[in-house]
Design a protein around this motif. Structure first.
Motif, PDB file in Angstrom:
ATOM      1  N   VAL A 146      26.645  40.125  36.382  1.00 28.41           N
ATOM      2  CA  VAL A 146      27.129  39.334  35.241  1.00 28.41           C
ATOM      3  C   VAL A 146      27.991  40.173  34.305  1.00 28.41           C
ATOM      4  N   PHE A 147      27.497  41.329  33.922  1.00 31.68           N
ATOM      5  CA  PHE A 147      28.193  42.108  32.891  1.00 31.68           C
ATOM      6  C   PHE A 147      29.565  42.619  33.359  1.00 31.68           C
ATOM      7  N   PRO A 148      29.664  43.253  34.544  1.00 33.53           N
ATOM      8  CA  PRO A 148      31.001  43.681  34.976  1.00 33.53           C
ATOM      9  C   PRO A 148      31.952  42.513  35.204  1.00 33.53           C
ATOM     10  N   SER A 149      31.420  41.385  35.654  1.00 33.09           N
ATOM     11  CA  SER A 149      32.282  40.213  35.848  1.00 33.09           C
ATOM     12  C   SER A 149      32.779  39.685  34.505  1.00 33.09           C
ATOM     13  N   ALA A 150      31.921  39.674  33.505  1.00 33.60           N
ATOM     14  CA  ALA A 150      32.352  39.248  32.166  1.00 33.60           C
ATOM     15  C   ALA A 150      33.406  40.198  31.617  1.00 33.60           C
ATOM     16  N   GLY A 151      33.222  41.501  31.878  1.00 29.06           N
ATOM     17  CA  GLY A 151      34.224  42.468  31.436  1.00 29.06           C
ATOM     18  C   GLY A 151      35.560  42.237  32.087  1.00 29.06           C
ATOM     19  N   LYS A 152      35.552  41.973  33.396  1.00 28.01           N
ATOM     20  CA  LYS A 152      36.811  41.727  34.103  1.00 28.01           C
ATOM     21  C   LYS A 152      37.484  40.449  33.602  1.00 28.01           C
ATOM     22  N   MET A 153      36.700  39.426  33.392  1.00 27.59           N
ATOM     23  CA  MET A 153      37.263  38.166  32.899  1.00 27.59           C
ATOM     24  C   MET A 153      37.909  38.345  31.542  1.00 27.59           C
ATOM     25  N   ALA A 154      37.222  39.054  30.650  1.00 25.03           N
ATOM     26  CA  ALA A 154      37.761  39.271  29.303  1.00 25.03           C
ATOM     27  C   ALA A 154      39.045  40.083  29.349  1.00 25.03           C
ATOM     28  N   VAL A 155      39.057  41.141  30.136  1.00 21.68           N
ATOM     29  CA  VAL A 155      40.253  41.976  30.239  1.00 21.68           C
ATOM     30  C   VAL A 155      41.410  41.172  30.829  1.00 21.68           C
ATOM     31  N   LEU A 156      41.130  40.352  31.848  1.00 17.56           N
ATOM     32  CA  LEU A 156      42.186  39.532  32.442  1.00 17.56           C
ATOM     33  C   LEU A 156      42.806  38.605  31.407  1.00 17.56           C
ATOM     34  N   LYS A 157      41.986  37.948  30.619  1.00 16.65           N
ATOM     35  CA  LYS A 157      42.498  37.044  29.580  1.00 16.65           C
ATOM     36  C   LYS A 157      43.379  37.797  28.583  1.00 16.65           C
ATOM     37  N   ASP A 222      45.368  41.673  39.152  1.00 16.18           N
ATOM     38  CA  ASP A 222      44.697  41.459  40.439  1.00 16.18           C
ATOM     39  C   ASP A 222      43.420  42.289  40.552  1.00 16.18           C
ATOM     40  N   GLU A 223      43.418  43.469  39.916  1.00 17.21           N
ATOM     41  CA  GLU A 223      42.208  44.294  39.917  1.00 17.21           C
ATOM     42  C   GLU A 223      41.049  43.569  39.217  1.00 17.21           C
ATOM     43  N   MET A 224      41.375  42.751  38.226  1.00 14.71           N
ATOM     44  CA  MET A 224      40.355  42.071  37.436  1.00 14.71           C
ATOM     45  C   MET A 224      39.933  40.732  38.034  1.00 14.71           C
ATOM     46  N   ARG A 225      40.601  40.280  39.074  1.00 16.54           N
ATOM     47  CA  ARG A 225      40.271  38.980  39.669  1.00 16.54           C
ATOM     48  C   ARG A 225      39.188  39.082  40.747  1.00 16.54           C
ATOM     49  N   CYS A 226      38.836  40.279  41.124  1.00 12.62           N
ATOM     50  CA  CYS A 226      37.853  40.502  42.190  1.00 12.62           C
ATOM     51  C   CYS A 226      36.480  40.767  41.556  1.00 12.62           C
ATOM     52  N   LEU A 227      35.538  39.824  41.733  1.00  9.38           N
ATOM     53  CA  LEU A 227      34.247  39.873  41.048  1.00  9.38           C
ATOM     54  C   LEU A 227      33.109  40.144  42.021  1.00  9.38           C
ATOM     55  N   ASN A 228      32.042  40.746  41.485  1.00 10.35           N
ATOM     56  CA  ASN A 228      30.857  40.997  42.298  1.00 10.35           C
ATOM     57  C   ASN A 228      29.757  39.981  42.039  1.00 10.35           C
ATOM     58  N   MET A 229      30.105  38.812  41.497  1.00  7.56           N
ATOM     59  CA  MET A 229      29.102  37.772  41.268  1.00  7.56           C
ATOM     60  C   MET A 229      28.437  37.388  42.588  1.00  7.56           C
ATOM     61  N   GLY A 230      27.120  37.291  42.533  1.00  9.26           N
ATOM     62  CA  GLY A 230      26.340  37.029  43.734  1.00  9.26           C
ATOM     63  C   GLY A 230      25.711  38.272  44.303  1.00  9.26           C
ATOM     64  N   GLN A 262      35.722  36.563  45.319  1.00  3.68           N
ATOM     65  CA  GLN A 262      34.513  37.363  45.455  1.00  3.68           C
ATOM     66  C   GLN A 262      34.834  38.641  46.224  1.00  3.68           C
ATOM     67  N   ALA A 263      34.298  39.740  45.763  1.00  2.00           N
ATOM     68  CA  ALA A 263      34.549  41.021  46.418  1.00  2.00           C
ATOM     69  C   ALA A 263      34.097  40.972  47.877  1.00  2.00           C
ATOM     70  N   PHE A 264      34.896  41.570  48.754  1.00  3.59           N
ATOM     71  CA  PHE A 264      34.552  41.623  50.175  1.00  3.59           C
ATOM     72  C   PHE A 264      33.274  42.422  50.380  1.00  3.59           C
ATOM     73  N   ASN A 265      33.119  43.510  49.633  1.00  2.00           N
ATOM     74  CA  ASN A 265      31.938  44.355  49.724  1.00  2.00           C
ATOM     75  C   ASN A 265      31.292  44.390  48.346  1.00  2.00           C
ATOM     76  N   LEU A 266      30.209  43.644  48.183  1.00  2.00           N
ATOM     77  CA  LEU A 266      29.580  43.512  46.866  1.00  2.00           C
ATOM     78  C   LEU A 266      28.902  44.798  46.410  1.00  2.00           C
ATOM     79  N   VAL A 267      28.444  45.610  47.343  1.00  2.00           N
ATOM     80  CA  VAL A 267      27.853  46.900  46.976  1.00  2.00           C
ATOM     81  C   VAL A 267      28.918  47.791  46.351  1.00  2.00           C
TER      82      VAL A 267
END
Length: 474
Positions: A146-157, A222-230, A262-267
């Motif tokens: 959740v937290f890194p995805s929220a960070g990426k979303m905010a930075v993208l905006k 594009d770096e910020m569009r790849c999320l580890n949600m899930g 969604q990131a190809f490799n979530l780890v």
């Protein structure tokens, strides 16, 4: 839960605490606010809005796959919608710089959303049997996705907003390049007279640098569009339903009206933060270009009587409390300072990204604090530079012409005709005696007046591709 007239009691794994009865945050938020007195400020609004969008998408997804009662999911969605419209932000009380890799913010969001959802269902805040912060709001999630995805979303905006301002700056510089295309001035290398250049060429160079910055920021998005949600805790997806895992990112894209994958490799996406370093690098590079340009603007406008004085910056305010009539280049100066700050932020981001260990980087809070502010400050700086400086710059055409006419640098154009050493001798004599290069050439009979005027035509000297032979045959 127990209540009195003014307080309610909540407990967590640490123990029991009393909270004001009407607050939307809960016991875990309270403990975090007591533990972290660092900035004295609150979380960036875009991060708060982004985490609310994540919680909304998660509630929708969990309802779709049968993990969340529809009434509970609808209440969570409504609470999240209120947050994204600007309400309840004052209930996010944790400091932006915090230990715990963002758990404090995640739980702050879970508690606020849960308590507002409880109200919407007709209950009292703190009655977590109706809506539970962990079991319902955080269902299928971990702070670590959740937290890194929220960070990426905010930075993208914020990057999207920055690009809009950079496009405006690029357009303003391009217009100035066209306006100043016929202004011949002296070029300088290492702050010494070099050869003539057109003022429009200088401004066109600035616009090209900004165009490259825009391209870099586009790639950074594009770096910020790849999320580890899930990925939940470490990227393995523990406690996440398979159908939830497949649907969460598409639903988040729908909720936010932004394109995410969604990131190809979530780890990998959970433990490595190089994407933020790449974005910070693009923002820093833009700051470097802006600062260099502002250095030039301050030099070119220096004076007005005893400096270069080739351009005029729009006067914006008095420059001195003691020197009457003094006007300083305050807009370029403030952009320089923003650039310095961004460069410092970049170093912090780099060190924090490097400092992670194994499956998680605990230092995301300082990365998001510095990166969101870096992008936001860049946006504000570009806006004020465009509107309060660039659009109203004027050229001192006569001053530019006079400096070119009296310069020794034009001797460079003679080198193909008379040789390097004779040209150097004339240059040294011109400097020593104060006699102009043109007069010395005529006096010494080196070239005819007509040939000299052709060779030393200032506009020709600023146009690439014209050979010495062509100059004398036209």
């Amino acid at each position: 839960m127990t209540t009195t007239q003014q307080f309610r009691s909540e407990h967590d794994s640490i123990g029991e605490r009393s909270l004001p009865r009407d607050v939307y945050y809960g016991v875990q938020s309270l403990r975090a606010s007591e533990n972290f007195h660092i900035t004295g400020l609150t979380m960036h609004p875009e991060i708060i809005n982004s985490i609310a969008e994540i919680k909304k998408a998660a509630a929708i997804t969990n309802a779709e796959v049968g993990l969340l009662d529809k009434n509970v999911a609808d209440a969570i969605v409504k609470a999240c919608d209120e947050i994204t419209t600007g309400n309840l932000h004052d209930a996010f009380i944790v400091d932006p710089i915090q230990g715990g890799a963002g758990t404090s913010l995640n739980m702050n969001a879970n508690e606020v959303i849960a308590n507002r959802a409880i109200e919407l269902l007709g209950g009292e805040k703190g009655n977590y049997t109706l809506v539970n912060p962990n079991d319902h709001v955080n269902c299928g999630q971990s702070t670590n996705d959740v937290f890194p995805s929220a960070g990426k979303m905010a930075v993208l905006k914020l990057l999207i907003k920055a690009q809009i301002q950079l496009e405006r700056l690029h357009d303003a510089l391009t217009k100035k390049a066209e306006e100043f295309d016929d202004v011949i001035k002296m070029g300088r290398t290492q702050l010494q007279d070099a050869v003539p250049i057109r003022l429009g060429q200088e401004f066109k160079a600035y616009s090209e640098a900004i165009r490259r910055d825009i391209s870099r920021l586009e790639r950074a998005e594009d770096e910020m569009r790849c999320l580890n949600m899930g990925g939940t805790a470490v990227g393995t997806g523990i406690n996440a339903d398979k159908m939830y895992l497949e649907r969460i990112v598409p639903n988040l894209s729908m909720v936010s009206n932004l394109r995410f994958v969604q990131a190809f490799n979530l780890v990998d996406a959970t433990q490595n933060l190089d994407g933020f370093v790449a974005v910070s690098g693009a923002v820093k590079t833009c700051a470097v270009n802006l600062s260099k340009m502002c250095n030039d603007l301050r030099l070119l406008s220096s004076g007005p009587r005893c400096g270069l004085g080739e351009i005029n910056l729009p006067p914006r305010q008095n420059g001195s409390s003691i020197m009457p009539g003094k006007v300083n280049p305050v807009i370029p100066e403030v952009v320089n300072q923003v650039a310095f700050n961004i460069m410092g932020n970049d170093l912090t981001i780099t060190m924090a990204a490097e400092a992670g260990q194994l499956e998680l980087n605990a230092f995301e809070p300082i990365i998001f604090w510095n990166l969101t502010h870096a992008v936001e400050f860049l946006t504000y700086a570009v806006n004020t530079l465009t509107d309060n400086c660039i659009v109203d710059i004027t050229a001192n055409r006569e001053r530019c012409k006079s400096l070119v006419d009296n310069s020794v640098g034009i001797i460079t154009a003679l080198t193909p005709h008379i040789g390097y050493q004779p040209a150097a001798d004339i240059a040294k004599e011109a400097i020593k005696t104060g006699t102009s290069v043109r007069d010395l050439i005529v006096q010494k009979g080196i070239l005819s007046q007509d040939d000299m005027e052709k060779i030393l035509d200032a506009y020709s000297m600023t146009t690439p591709g014209i050979s010495a032979k062509e100059l004398l045959t036209h």
